[in-house]
Design an enzyme around this catalytic site. Structure first.
Site, PDB file in Angstrom:
ATOM      1  CG  ASN A  12      32.065  13.847  10.521  1.00  0.00           C
ATOM      2  OD1 ASN A  12      32.629  13.721  11.610  1.00  0.00           O
ATOM      3  ND2 ASN A  12      32.098  14.971   9.836  1.00  0.00           N
ATOM      4  CD1 TRP A  13      28.569   9.503  14.433  1.00  0.00           C
ATOM      5  CD2 TRP A  13      29.647   8.712  16.223  1.00  0.00           C
ATOM      6  NE1 TRP A  13      28.251   8.168  14.561  1.00  0.00           N
ATOM      7  CE2 TRP A  13      28.895   7.656  15.652  1.00  0.00           C
ATOM      8  CE3 TRP A  13      30.403   8.442  17.356  1.00  0.00           C
ATOM      9  CZ2 TRP A  13      28.890   6.368  16.180  1.00  0.00           C
ATOM     10  CZ3 TRP A  13      30.403   7.165  17.880  1.00  0.00           C
ATOM     11  CH2 TRP A  13      29.648   6.139  17.308  1.00  0.00           C
ATOM     12  CE  LYS A  14      29.289  17.241  10.491  1.00  0.00           C
ATOM     13  NZ  LYS A  14      28.571  18.329   9.793  1.00  0.00           N
ATOM     14  CG  HIS A  96      34.161  18.559   7.457  1.00  0.00           C
ATOM     15  ND1 HIS A  96      33.336  19.637   7.719  1.00  0.00           N
ATOM     16  CD2 HIS A  96      33.347  17.501   7.218  1.00  0.00           C
ATOM     17  CE1 HIS A  96      32.078  19.240   7.650  1.00  0.00           C
ATOM     18  NE2 HIS A  96      32.054  17.951   7.342  1.00  0.00           N
ATOM     19  CD  GLU A  98      30.917  20.950  10.222  1.00  0.00           C
ATOM     20  OE1 GLU A  98      29.711  20.826   9.967  1.00  0.00           O
ATOM     21  OE2 GLU A  98      31.559  20.115  10.905  1.00  0.00           O
ATOM     22  CD  GLU A 161      30.653  16.712   3.780  1.00  0.00           C
ATOM     23  OE1 GLU A 161      29.721  16.162   4.371  1.00  0.00           O
ATOM     24  OE2 GLU A 161      31.567  17.311   4.377  1.00  0.00           O
ATOM     25  N   GLY A 167      24.016  20.183   6.706  1.00  0.00           N
ATOM     26  CA  GLY A 167      23.152  20.488   7.837  1.00  0.00           C
ATOM     27  C   GLY A 167      21.947  21.338   7.517  1.00  0.00           C
ATOM     28  CB  SER A 199      21.347  17.595   3.830  1.00  0.00           C
ATOM     29  OG  SER A 199      21.581  18.841   4.456  1.00  0.00           O
ATOM     30  N   GLY A 220      26.445  12.942   8.287  1.00  0.00           N
ATOM     31  CA  GLY A 220      26.608  13.693   9.521  1.00  0.00           C
ATOM     32  C   GLY A 220      25.581  13.300  10.567  1.00  0.00           C
ATOM     33  N   GLY A 221      24.633  14.195  10.845  1.00  0.00           N
ATOM     34  CA  GLY A 221      23.673  14.006  11.925  1.00  0.00           C
ATOM     35  C   GLY A 221      22.886  12.713  11.860  1.00  0.00           C
TER      36      GLY A 221
END
Length: 237
Positions: A12-14, A96, A98, A161, A167, A199, A220-221
């Protein structure tokens, strides 16, 4: 989504671009075998055509990060599941945290998105999880988030999640993840795949994937760097 018992890895590159140019990213993925996992890239909408075109020649598939609950109409700035299907997208991430927090999406809207997504033959990845304030009562939160109406739950992929882990570098304990995945499977009464996110990185991927009941990871990141994403794919037991 997913063939056999292969683990699912979702990148997931957001609202980010991957490290380096997209073609360089794909070339790095080409250097190693990724058939041992079902790999999905979820780029921002602007990158979907390029990533879908690359997926046609490679072993990964593509997800959207969001989808509207209507097929068409006067909804400025939105993208429908019909449009995603025509583009060659395999499914969409829905609910999600967010989007629940920043875009004020509630369970009713998320339920409608799930219905439309499934009707169009796309696989929805439903994100569920508790906030830090809800940790003591996570079962009630998960039960509410998975109480779906008019949805064929067998076609839903779940991604647990914990919001407090996203994050932060703080992953949930193995015991908690195992307990949550077992609880999710019991209340959904399904054999649907259940992923973990929060994370996730190349250093903890193997231990997370070895937890009983974890069918894959939502990353994610750490998925923005091709070498890191490959290391996560290689961590599959």
């Amino acid at each position: 989504m997913g063939a056999g018992q292969q683990k699912i890895i979702i990148a997931n590159w957001k609202m980010n671009k991957p490290d380096g140019a997209l073609e360089e990213f794909f070339q790095t993925l080409d250097q190693e075998q990724t058939e041992l996992v079902d790999l999905y890239l979820a780029p921002a909408f602007t990158m979907l055509p390029t990533v879908c075109a690359a997926a046609n020649m490679r072993k990964f598939k593509v997800l959207a990060q969001n989808v509207h609950h209507q097929l068409q109409g006067a909804y400025t700035g939105e993208v429908s599941s019909l449009m995603l299907r025509e583009l060659g997208v395999a499914g969409a991430i829905i609910g999600h945290s967010e989007r629940r927090i920043h875009c004020h999406e509630d369970d009713e809207l998320i339920n409608a998105k799930l219905q439309t997504c499934i009707q169009q033959g796309l696989t929805p990845v439903l994100c569920v999880g508790e906030t830090a304030a809800q940790r003591a009562d996570f079962r009630a939160v998960l039960r509410q988030q998975t109480t779906l109406s008019g949805v064929d739950i067998s076609k839903v992929v779940f991604a647990y999640e914990p919001v407090w882990a996203i994050g932060t570098g703080d992953t949930a304990s193995d015991e908690h993840i195992h307990a949550v995945h077992a609880y999710l499977r019991s209340i959904t009464a399904t054999t649907a795949r259940i992923l973990y996110g929060g994370s996730v990185n190349a250093n903890n991927a193997r231990s997370l994937l070895n937890i009983a009941g974890v069918d894959g990871l939502l990353v994610g990141g750490a998925s923005l760097v091709a070498a890191s994403l490959l290391a996560i794919c290689r961590a599959t037991p």
